[in-house]
Design a protein around this motif. Structure first.
Motif, PDB file in Angstrom:
ATOM      1  N   LEU A  81       0.804  -1.218   0.000  1.00 25.64           N
ATOM      2  CA  LEU A  81       0.000   0.000   0.000  1.00 25.64           C
ATOM      3  C   LEU A  81       0.844   1.279   0.000  1.00 25.64           C
ATOM      4  N   PHE A  82       2.161   1.127   0.202  1.00 28.26           N
ATOM      5  CA  PHE A  82       3.042   2.288   0.320  1.00 28.26           C
ATOM      6  C   PHE A  82       4.260   2.138  -0.593  1.00 28.26           C
ATOM      7  N   ASP A  83       4.735   3.258  -1.123  1.00 28.89           N
ATOM      8  CA  ASP A  83       6.008   3.308  -1.830  1.00 28.89           C
ATOM      9  C   ASP A  83       7.066   3.813  -0.862  1.00 28.89           C
ATOM     10  N   HIS A  84       8.126   3.027  -0.670  1.00 33.07           N
ATOM     11  CA  HIS A  84       9.198   3.422   0.234  1.00 33.07           C
ATOM     12  C   HIS A  84      10.196   4.261  -0.551  1.00 33.07           C
ATOM     13  N   LYS A  85      10.364   5.521  -0.173  1.00 35.13           N
ATOM     14  CA  LYS A  85      11.153   6.463  -0.954  1.00 35.13           C
ATOM     15  C   LYS A  85      12.266   7.117  -0.137  1.00 35.13           C
ATOM     16  N   ASP A 138      -2.537   5.246  -2.452  1.00 42.65           N
ATOM     17  CA  ASP A 138      -3.875   5.835  -2.537  1.00 42.65           C
ATOM     18  C   ASP A 138      -4.272   6.302  -1.144  1.00 42.65           C
ATOM     19  N   TYR A 139      -5.094   7.327  -1.090  1.00 40.85           N
ATOM     20  CA  TYR A 139      -5.530   7.875   0.190  1.00 40.85           C
ATOM     21  C   TYR A 139      -7.006   7.555   0.435  1.00 40.85           C
ATOM     22  N   LYS A 140      -7.319   7.256   1.685  1.00 38.11           N
ATOM     23  CA  LYS A 140      -8.683   6.877   2.050  1.00 38.11           C
ATOM     24  C   LYS A 140      -9.391   8.061   2.697  1.00 38.11           C
TER      25      LYS A 140
END
Length: 239
Positions: free
Chosen positions: A130-134, A202-204
């Motif tokens: 659910l997350f991109d680690h940047k 994506d944001y909820k």
């Protein structure tokens, strides 16, 4: 990413309002960096950039020096980085990054926060999709820097540029942090701060009442001294 970043920045600045809490967090990062790469910032790139982070947070120089010196003490405690993932109330995904010298204490606290606020602790890696680690760098560009050429160079590090008048924001691949840092330093860029971010795919959306309940849980995490960072996919107000 601009507006999303601004809201994350606002949350971080709110947390940085508690200076002693911020200094503790950065001090732990310095301890881990010194133990891994030594106390000389010229020979330890990770320590070098953490010292810039400390400066950005207005951490006194002597406090930074004490943290470095303490880390070289053979009796200094070792911190272990552990990541916890789970769902908060109303299905909000939450990733909690910790640095702890007592695993049992930390996991017990994190689990209790989830349970008491209508959430549940999941297994490690269960929410990573659910997350991109940047890798995220804030830099001050040189007057002579050609923005277009610079952007092309960033492609080698799977990175992208978000320019602003005062500073440039650079998002790169997580595993490119060290290479990207070296490239920026070799390019004569002043690195104002650098960190790792987990950016939601994506944001909820939530209602004001739901937001209030979720914020109570997030505050519990952020008040815990073992917690270094908290990331979630709740859409911020006004975003």
């Amino acid at each position: 990413m601009g507006r999303a970043f601004e809201y994350r920045k606002a949350r971080k600045l709110k947390r940085w309002g508690n200076m002693s809490r911020t200094f503790t967090r950065i001090g732990k990062e310095i301890t881990m960096a010194v133990k891994a790469g030594g106390p000389d910032p010229d020979m330890n790139p990770r320590l070098r950039v953490l010292m810039q982070n400390a400066k950005a947070a207005n951490m006194p120089k002597d406090t930074v020096e004490r943290a470095i010196k303490k880390a070289t003490d053979k009796d200094a405690g070792d911190y272990k980085e552990i990541i916890y993932e789970g769902y908060g109330p109303h299905g909000i995904a939450i990733v909690v990054e910790t640095a702890t010298d007592n695993n049992q204490r930390t996991v017990a606290n994190v689990r209790s926060y989830f349970n008491k606020h209508g959430g549940s602790l999941g297994t490690q890696g269960s929410l990573s999709f659910l997350f991109d680690h940047k890798s995220v760098f804030h830099v001050k560009p040189n007057d002579s820097t050609d923005k277009d050429e610079f952007e092309l160079s960033l492609m080698d590090f799977e990175a992208e540029l978000e320019p602003d008048e005062e500073e440039w924001l650079i998002y790169g691949a997580f595993d490119q942090f060290a290479n990207l840092q070296k490239f920026l330093e070799d390019s004569g860029m002043e690195i104002l701060s650098a960190e790792f971010e987990r950016i939601p795919n994506d944001y909820k959306e939530v209602t004001p009442e739901q937001r209030e309940a979720i914020e109570k849980l997030l505050e519990k995490f952020e008040d815990d001294e073992d917690v270094q960072n908290v990331f979630h996919n709740m859409k911020e107000e006004g975003e």
